[in-house]
Motif scaffolding. Structure first.
Motif, PDB file in Angstrom:
ATOM      1  N   GLY A  14       0.829  -1.215   0.025  1.00 49.95           N
ATOM      2  CA  GLY A  14       0.029   0.176  -0.040  1.00 49.95           C
ATOM      3  C   GLY A  14       0.963   1.292   0.171  1.00 49.95           C
ATOM      4  O   GLY A  14       2.096   1.156   0.076  1.00 49.95           O
ATOM      5  N   LEU A  54       6.158  -0.152   4.434  1.00 46.57           N
ATOM      6  CA  LEU A  54       6.282  -0.382   5.918  1.00 46.57           C
ATOM      7  C   LEU A  54       7.001   1.213   6.300  1.00 46.57           C
ATOM      8  O   LEU A  54       7.221   1.187   7.666  1.00 46.57           O
ATOM      9  CB  LEU A  54       7.556  -1.368   6.023  1.00 46.57           C
ATOM     10  N   ALA A  89       1.724  -2.627  -9.871  1.00 47.70           N
ATOM     11  CA  ALA A  89       2.263  -3.402 -11.216  1.00 47.70           C
ATOM     12  C   ALA A  89       1.728  -4.931 -11.095  1.00 47.70           C
ATOM     13  O   ALA A  89       1.951  -5.605 -10.337  1.00 47.70           O
ATOM     14  CB  ALA A  89       3.762  -3.270 -11.352  1.00 47.70           C
TER      15      ALA A  89
HETATM   16  C1  LIG Z   1       7.385  -1.512  13.189  1.00 40.73           C
HETATM   17  C2  LIG Z   1       8.799  -1.247  12.441  1.00 40.73           C
HETATM   18  C3  LIG Z   1       9.762  -0.685  12.874  1.00 40.73           C
HETATM   19  C4  LIG Z   1      10.920  -0.555  11.887  1.00 40.73           C
HETATM   20  N1  LIG Z   1      12.050   0.280  12.213  1.00 40.73           N
HETATM   21  C5  LIG Z   1      12.929   0.241  11.543  1.00 40.73           C
HETATM   22  C6  LIG Z   1      14.152   1.163  11.869  1.00 40.73           C
HETATM   23  O1  LIG Z   1      13.922   2.065  12.902  1.00 40.73           O
HETATM   24  N2  LIG Z   1      15.162   1.517  11.191  1.00 40.73           N
HETATM   25  C7  LIG Z   1      15.346   0.787  10.151  1.00 40.73           C
HETATM   26  O2  LIG Z   1      16.230   0.618   9.195  1.00 40.73           O
HETATM   27  N3  LIG Z   1      14.145  -0.072   9.666  1.00 40.73           N
HETATM   28  C8  LIG Z   1      13.145  -0.204  10.356  1.00 40.73           C
HETATM   29  N4  LIG Z   1      12.009  -1.240   9.960  1.00 40.73           N
HETATM   30  C9  LIG Z   1      12.328  -1.452   8.430  1.00 40.73           C
HETATM   31  C10 LIG Z   1      11.799  -0.709   7.677  1.00 40.73           C
HETATM   32  O3  LIG Z   1      10.393  -0.126   7.595  1.00 40.73           O
HETATM   33  C11 LIG Z   1      11.793  -1.254   6.046  1.00 40.73           C
HETATM   34  O4  LIG Z   1      13.431  -1.807   5.994  1.00 40.73           O
HETATM   35  C12 LIG Z   1      11.653  -0.487   4.872  1.00 40.73           C
HETATM   36  O5  LIG Z   1      10.529   0.364   5.104  1.00 40.73           O
HETATM   37  C13 LIG Z   1      11.592  -1.136   3.766  1.00 40.73           C
HETATM   38  O6  LIG Z   1      11.358  -0.376   2.521  1.00 40.73           O
HETATM   39  P1  LIG Z   1      11.148  -0.581   1.148  1.00 40.73           P
HETATM   40  O7  LIG Z   1      11.020   0.884   0.360  1.00 40.73           O
HETATM   41  O8  LIG Z   1      12.425  -1.457   0.720  1.00 40.73           O
HETATM   42  O9  LIG Z   1       9.926  -1.655   1.150  1.00 40.73           O
HETATM   43  P2  LIG Z   1       8.434  -1.230   1.620  1.00 40.73           P
HETATM   44  O10 LIG Z   1       8.375  -0.243   2.885  1.00 40.73           O
HETATM   45  O11 LIG Z   1       8.054  -2.644   1.961  1.00 40.73           O
HETATM   46  O12 LIG Z   1       7.609  -0.701   0.220  1.00 40.73           O
HETATM   47  C14 LIG Z   1       7.202  -1.418  -0.632  1.00 40.73           C
HETATM   48  C15 LIG Z   1       6.354  -0.431  -1.623  1.00 40.73           C
HETATM   49  O13 LIG Z   1       6.341  -1.175  -2.788  1.00 40.73           O
HETATM   50  C16 LIG Z   1       4.648  -1.001  -2.884  1.00 40.73           C
HETATM   51  N5  LIG Z   1       4.384  -2.289  -3.949  1.00 40.73           N
HETATM   52  C17 LIG Z   1       4.807  -3.696  -3.606  1.00 40.73           C
HETATM   53  N6  LIG Z   1       4.219  -4.593  -4.637  1.00 40.73           N
HETATM   54  C18 LIG Z   1       3.744  -3.489  -5.834  1.00 40.73           C
HETATM   55  C19 LIG Z   1       3.542  -3.546  -7.045  1.00 40.73           C
HETATM   56  N7  LIG Z   1       2.961  -4.823  -7.449  1.00 40.73           N
HETATM   57  N8  LIG Z   1       2.944  -2.413  -7.710  1.00 40.73           N
HETATM   58  C20 LIG Z   1       3.265  -1.106  -6.979  1.00 40.73           C
HETATM   59  N9  LIG Z   1       3.618  -1.029  -5.926  1.00 40.73           N
HETATM   60  C21 LIG Z   1       4.121  -2.032  -5.239  1.00 40.73           C
HETATM   61  C22 LIG Z   1       4.045  -1.293  -1.606  1.00 40.73           C
HETATM   62  O14 LIG Z   1       2.936  -0.519  -2.018  1.00 40.73           O
HETATM   63  C23 LIG Z   1       5.099  -0.310  -0.947  1.00 40.73           C
HETATM   64  O15 LIG Z   1       4.715   1.225  -1.235  1.00 40.73           O
HETATM   65  C24 LIG Z   1      10.808  -1.305  10.629  1.00 40.73           C
HETATM   66  C25 LIG Z   1       9.760  -1.820  10.129  1.00 40.73           C
HETATM   67  C26 LIG Z   1       8.776  -1.993  10.856  1.00 40.73           C
HETATM   68  C27 LIG Z   1       7.322  -2.841  10.575  1.00 40.73           C
END
Ligand SMILES: Cc1cc2nc3c(=O)[nH]c(=O)nc-3n(C[C@H](O)[C@H](O)[C@H](O)COP(=O)(O)OP(=O)(O)OC[C@H]3O[C@@H](n4cnc5c(N)ncnc54)[C@H](O)[C@@H]3O)c2cc1C
Length: 401
Positions: A55, A59, A137
């Motif tokens: 969404g 995360l 996607a």
């Molecule tokens: C409670 C909690 C606390 C955390 N605290 C920390 C912290 O303090 N420090 C730290 O380093 N990390 C922390 N993390 C980890 C961190 O949140 C994640 O490592 C990071 O948010 C990952 O980012 P990302 O952009 O790779 O992926 P995601 O945040 O998973 O984003 C993926 C995105 O892709 C989109 N997506 C997926 N599939 C599709 C598709 N087919 N088409 C279009 N869009 C799509 C989703 O909608 C989303 O917007 C924490 C996580 C949680 C849950």
């Protein structure tokens, strides 16, 4: 061509790529944010710890925003100065440069929220041509100089596509689009474990500022396996050895209004620890809990569909035992529950890098680039998300127009 660049995802990796790409004046960038109504995936059927959010914002809506100061593992060629500059963009009143290279972490008062930042960027003038699309996607295809994304609500063409759908959804997308061998069938993670208790140890150094707090951390003993150790006050019920990790193992890691949820769970020890983690307030505690965060390679088997993650418990146990063995403190009373550990929610290395290279994905100049943690094979012991954002920013910034 609809866009110069399409970014798939709207989490922290997507934000980093978009910020880098928008440094190029007049570049037309489309962000596929994911569906309007998001949903969580969880580590297991108890649903206490989320592992993905499909969404807008990903995360990044829920993360605590913790940014390590050590830079034990760099995920890009970004210099300490480039890292500190990007940090300053979000936290202008906190001096990262002073702490750089020291084990520890910065806990912000306001974590970076990727959707808020992307919306702000899309509003701001100055040659930016950034389009936020609430769409998902389904598959992608690419030729030598362009890529095409088939999404739930339309088709989009661009010179380049940046995959930032997260460590679980990026392999899904590549598997659907190309072949099953894009996914490794395993995924690595950080694991968080309780090492034991320390009595009469000096309290960790804490530096509180206008944007957040810097907390001291400790590396493993020299020559031992990697880990990042932290001390937290052991107060009230948490004075009892192992009580804290037992409670955490039951309740997991709540998202959202953390302190309010913890208060309802009526554990004063947990609440005191959470306040310390969040605000770094000195407590005068003479007893501290020692925790370790460590990287566990291939911590989970990863399958398609529901209940996707299966913990490889023997490998996790081996890694946590090594971290206990490498703890750097003298006089520690060791935990008697070494079997308990929590997922770090830092999933990474879910893609088969060789299979990607064979197809030309993520190669220099390829129309398909991967900027999230699915392609990171080694993130070291520290929280990696901000470092991942910096790496994505670097890639977007230096991408050819
Ligand atoms: C409670 C909690 C606390 C955390 N605290 C920390 C912290 O303090 N420090 C730290 O380093 N990390 C922390 N993390 C980890 C961190 O949140 C994640 O490592 C990071 O948010 C990952 O980012 P990302 O952009 O790779 O992926 P995601 O945040 O998973 O984003 C993926 C995105 O892709 C989109 N997506 C997926 N599939 C599709 C598709 N087919 N088409 C279009 N869009 C799509 C989703 O909608 C989303 O917007 C924490 C996580 C949680 C849950």
């Amino acid at each position: 061509m609809d866009f110069d660049d399409i970014v798939i995802g709207s989490g922290l990796a997507a934000l980093g790529a978009a910020m880098g790409l928008c440094r190029h004046q007049g570049r037309r960038v489309g962000i596929l944010c994911g569906p309007a109504h998001g949903c969580f995936d969880y580590y297991d059927q108890h649903k206490t710890v989320p592992c993905a959010f499909h969404g807008a914002g990903g995360l990044g809506n829920f993360w605590h925003g913790v940014i390590p100061t050590g830079r034990v593992r760099r995920l890009s060629s970004a210099s300490d100065e480039a890292f500190a500059n990007l940090f300053r963009h979000f936290y202008p009143r906190a001096d990262m440069a002073v702490h750089m290279g020291q084990p520890g972490q910065f806990v912000p008062w306001r974590p970076i929220r990727p959707m808020r930042e992307l919306q702000r960027m899309a509003r701001v003038d100055g040659g930016r041509d950034l389009h936020l699309l609430i769409d998902s996607a389904v598959s992608l295809a690419f030729g030598s100089a362009h890529a095409e994304v088939v999404a739930a609500l339309g088709r989009y063409r661009a010179h380049r596509v940046w995959l930032a759908a997260g460590a679980l959804h990026t392999p899904d997308l590549l598997t659907r689009s190309f072949s099953a061998d894009m996914a490794r069938g395993r995924v690595s993670d950080h694991v968080f474990c309780y090492v034991g208790q320390l009595a009469h140890h000096p309290a960790p150094e804490v530096q509180t500022g206008l944007d957040g707090v810097f907390l001291q951390g400790w590396p493993a003993s020299p020559g031992a396996s990697e880990g990042l150790y932290s001390l937290r006050p052991a107060l009230f019920d948490f004075r009892r050895l192992d009580h804290g990790i037992e409670r955490r193992a039951v309740f997991g890691l709540p998202t959202g209004h953390l302190i309010r949820k913890l208060a309802r769970r009526s554990s004063p020890g947990l609440l005191a620890e959470a306040f310390y983690n969040r605000f770094g307030r000195p407590t005068g505690a003479h007893l501290h809990s020692v925790y370790a965060q460590l990287q566990v390679r291939d911590a989970y088997d990863l399958a398609a569909g529901a209940a996707r993650l299966q913990a490889r418990t023997a490998d996790i146990r081996r890694a946590t035992d090594a971290a206990r063995h490498s703890q750097p403190f003298v006089g520690l009373i060791p935990s008697k529950r070494p079997e308990l550990a929590l997922p770090g929610i830092h999933l990474h290395h879910s893609l088969d890098l060789d299979a990607m290279a064979r197809l030309g994905i993520d190669e220099p100049g390829s129309p398909v680039q991967v900027v999230d943690a699915s392609a990171l094979s080694d993130i070291g012991p520290e929280h990696h998300s901000f470092e991942m954002l910096v790496a994505a920013h670097q890639r977007g910034r230096f991408a050819p127009t």
